[in-house]
Write a protein that holds these residues in place. Sequence first.
Motif, mmCIF file in Angstrom:
data_model
loop_
_atom_site.group_PDB
_atom_site.id
_atom_site.type_symbol
_atom_site.label_atom_id
_atom_site.label_comp_id
_atom_site.label_asym_id
_atom_site.label_seq_id
_atom_site.Cartn_x
_atom_site.Cartn_y
_atom_site.Cartn_z
ATOM 1 N N THR A 98 42.292 37.913 31.153
ATOM 2 C CA THR A 98 41.728 36.586 31.413
ATOM 3 C C THR A 98 42.674 35.492 30.947
ATOM 4 N N ALA A 99 43.225 35.650 29.738
ATOM 5 C CA ALA A 99 44.176 34.661 29.219
ATOM 6 C C ALA A 99 45.430 34.609 30.081
ATOM 7 N N VAL A 100 45.927 35.768 30.462
ATOM 8 C CA VAL A 100 47.114 35.824 31.315
ATOM 9 C C VAL A 100 46.853 35.111 32.639
ATOM 10 N N GLY A 101 45.656 35.318 33.206
ATOM 11 C CA GLY A 101 45.302 34.679 34.476
ATOM 12 C C GLY A 101 45.270 33.171 34.374
ATOM 13 N N VAL A 102 44.726 32.646 33.251
ATOM 14 C CA VAL A 102 44.671 31.196 33.046
ATOM 15 C C VAL A 102 46.077 30.627 32.908
ATOM 16 N N GLY A 208 38.965 35.648 49.741
ATOM 17 C CA GLY A 208 38.066 36.762 50.021
ATOM 18 C C GLY A 208 38.555 38.046 49.392
ATOM 19 N N ALA A 209 39.868 38.287 49.441
ATOM 20 C CA ALA A 209 40.445 39.505 48.863
ATOM 21 C C ALA A 209 40.258 39.539 47.353
ATOM 22 N N VAL A 210 40.507 38.402 46.689
ATOM 23 C CA VAL A 210 40.386 38.354 45.230
ATOM 24 C C VAL A 210 38.932 38.537 44.803
ATOM 25 N N VAL A 211 38.013 37.900 45.515
ATOM 26 C CA VAL A 211 36.587 38.057 45.195
ATOM 27 C C VAL A 211 36.152 39.503 45.399
ATOM 28 N N SER A 212 36.587 40.118 46.489
ATOM 29 C CA SER A 212 36.230 41.517 46.755
ATOM 30 C C SER A 212 36.795 42.446 45.696
ATOM 31 N N ALA A 213 38.058 42.225 45.307
ATOM 32 C CA ALA A 213 38.701 43.091 44.319
ATOM 33 C C ALA A 213 38.075 42.959 42.942
ATOM 34 N N ASN A 214 37.493 41.775 42.646
ATOM 35 C CA ASN A 214 36.911 41.523 41.328
ATOM 36 C C ASN A 214 35.389 41.455 41.367
ATOM 37 N N HIS A 215 34.796 42.052 42.389
ATOM 38 C CA HIS A 215 33.350 41.950 42.584
ATOM 39 C C HIS A 215 32.564 42.347 41.339
ATOM 40 N N ASP A 216 32.922 43.461 40.739
ATOM 41 C CA ASP A 216 32.143 43.970 39.604
ATOM 42 C C ASP A 216 32.341 43.164 38.331
ATOM 43 N N GLY A 217 33.482 42.507 38.192
ATOM 44 C CA GLY A 217 33.759 41.791 36.953
ATOM 45 C C GLY A 217 33.801 40.290 37.085
ATOM 46 N N LEU A 218 33.346 39.772 38.222
ATOM 47 C CA LEU A 218 33.463 38.338 38.466
ATOM 48 C C LEU A 218 32.535 37.518 37.591
ATOM 49 N N SER A 267 47.330 28.010 43.553
ATOM 50 C CA SER A 267 46.488 29.093 43.048
ATOM 51 C C SER A 267 46.574 30.349 43.912
ATOM 52 N N SER A 268 46.938 30.199 45.183
ATOM 53 C CA SER A 268 47.117 31.381 46.036
ATOM 54 C C SER A 268 48.272 32.240 45.523
ATOM 55 N N LEU A 269 49.348 31.589 45.088
ATOM 56 C CA LEU A 269 50.466 32.328 44.494
ATOM 57 C C LEU A 269 50.023 32.998 43.202
ATOM 58 N N GLY A 270 49.249 32.285 42.385
ATOM 59 C CA GLY A 270 48.750 32.859 41.140
ATOM 60 C C GLY A 270 47.910 34.097 41.375
ATOM 61 N N ALA A 271 47.002 34.022 42.350
ATOM 62 C CA ALA A 271 46.144 35.166 42.660
ATOM 63 C C ALA A 271 46.957 36.346 43.179
ATOM 64 N N THR A 272 47.940 36.050 44.027
ATOM 65 C CA THR A 272 48.767 37.109 44.609
ATOM 66 C C THR A 272 49.566 37.846 43.535
ATOM 67 N N LEU A 273 50.216 37.095 42.639
ATOM 68 C CA LEU A 273 51.013 37.713 41.581
ATOM 69 C C LEU A 273 50.132 38.422 40.556
ATOM 70 N N ALA A 274 48.957 37.871 40.288
ATOM 71 C CA ALA A 274 48.039 38.502 39.333
ATOM 72 C C ALA A 274 47.608 39.875 39.818
ATOM 73 N N MET A 275 47.287 39.977 41.102
ATOM 74 C CA MET A 275 46.827 41.253 41.652
ATOM 75 C C MET A 275 47.969 42.263 41.759
ATOM 76 N N LYS A 276 49.197 41.770 41.863
ATOM 77 C CA LYS A 276 50.338 42.672 42.018
ATOM 78 C C LYS A 276 50.853 43.195 40.684
ATOM 79 N N TYR A 277 50.835 42.345 39.639
ATOM 80 C CA TYR A 277 51.485 42.716 38.384
ATOM 81 C C TYR A 277 50.551 42.877 37.185
ATOM 82 N N PHE A 278 49.330 42.367 37.294
ATOM 83 C CA PHE A 278 48.416 42.435 36.162
ATOM 84 C C PHE A 278 47.088 43.038 36.609
ATOM 85 N N ALA A 279 46.111 43.056 35.711
ATOM 86 C CA ALA A 279 44.787 43.594 36.049
ATOM 87 C C ALA A 279 44.103 42.677 37.056
ATOM 88 N N PRO A 280 43.204 43.227 37.895
ATOM 89 C CA PRO A 280 42.506 42.385 38.887
ATOM 90 C C PRO A 280 41.815 41.171 38.276
#
Length: 326
Positions: A98-102, A208-218, A267-280
Amino acid sequence: MNKIEAFGKWLGKYFTVIVIIWAAFNYLLPATSTWVVPNTSYLLGIILFGMGLTLKGEDFARIVKRPVPVILGTVAHYVIMPFIAWLLCQIFQLSGATAVGVILVGSCPSGTSSSVMAYLAGGDVALDVSIETLSTLLAPIALPGLLLLYAGKYVAIPTQSLFLSTIQIVLVPIILGVVIHSIFGKRIDTITRALPLISQLAILLIIGAVVSANHDGLFTAATALVIPVVMLHNLSGYGLGFLFSKLIRLKDPQRKAITFEVGMQDSSLGATLAMKYFAPAAAIPSTIFSIWHNISGSILSSYWRGRTERKAGTAQQSSSTAPAGR
């Protein structure tokens, strides 16, 4: 093409509402966008390729002719937003993904929506585009470096991989777009008219992809603080960006441009890199930021536009009621 352009304008007008509806739809039916998850980097490449297609020689010439406001605005963006992200993580005691994402979304270049907001608010769009261009071109160096500085204590930062990925995802599509535009010129005007629609659809797919990937932990206790943190992050960026532009004594249109350029993130770049290199879960702040900064940006631009119109109306009324000269 006229129908496509008209649909793009309609989508842009109601984009914030559509983003919220689309995010809610994917939360209720997460399978809708799971196929997009492995393809988010390609979608972002399409958005940035479109940005490259719209850039002209004069866009880069502006940076050379008026370098000081552009450089100061870019520095303000990369100083203020990452620091605020780190500070909020300390205040709210965020940790892990969460901190990394922020911090990740805070370290991204300026958001593409900022130029639209600056235009609607009566800001200096040329300055806005110049800062957006420069901050994006600097992203391969700035983003990994800022993540290492501010988020290195939370997780291992793959700086070399992030550097290479940011070049591939950000610089290559932009440069390719600029080259194609310089070769074909006005012959691609028909394509560029459809770019706003293409970019908006790509952003919706990424969300939509980020919401779907994080559905359980959103919406869990672990992410409950993300929404207020993201809101404070964005609003603090606006406030400090505006204050900074006043301190360096810029005019009102330039202050508006820098305010949006500092406070709005890619934020689209942030979401893309987060899903590629860090936890969803690291992509959640970017997703919420994408929704929120469109809402806050629309409100702020409407306020500024309304204030400008009221001033113009008052000036016109004073002029019409003033006694005629003799």
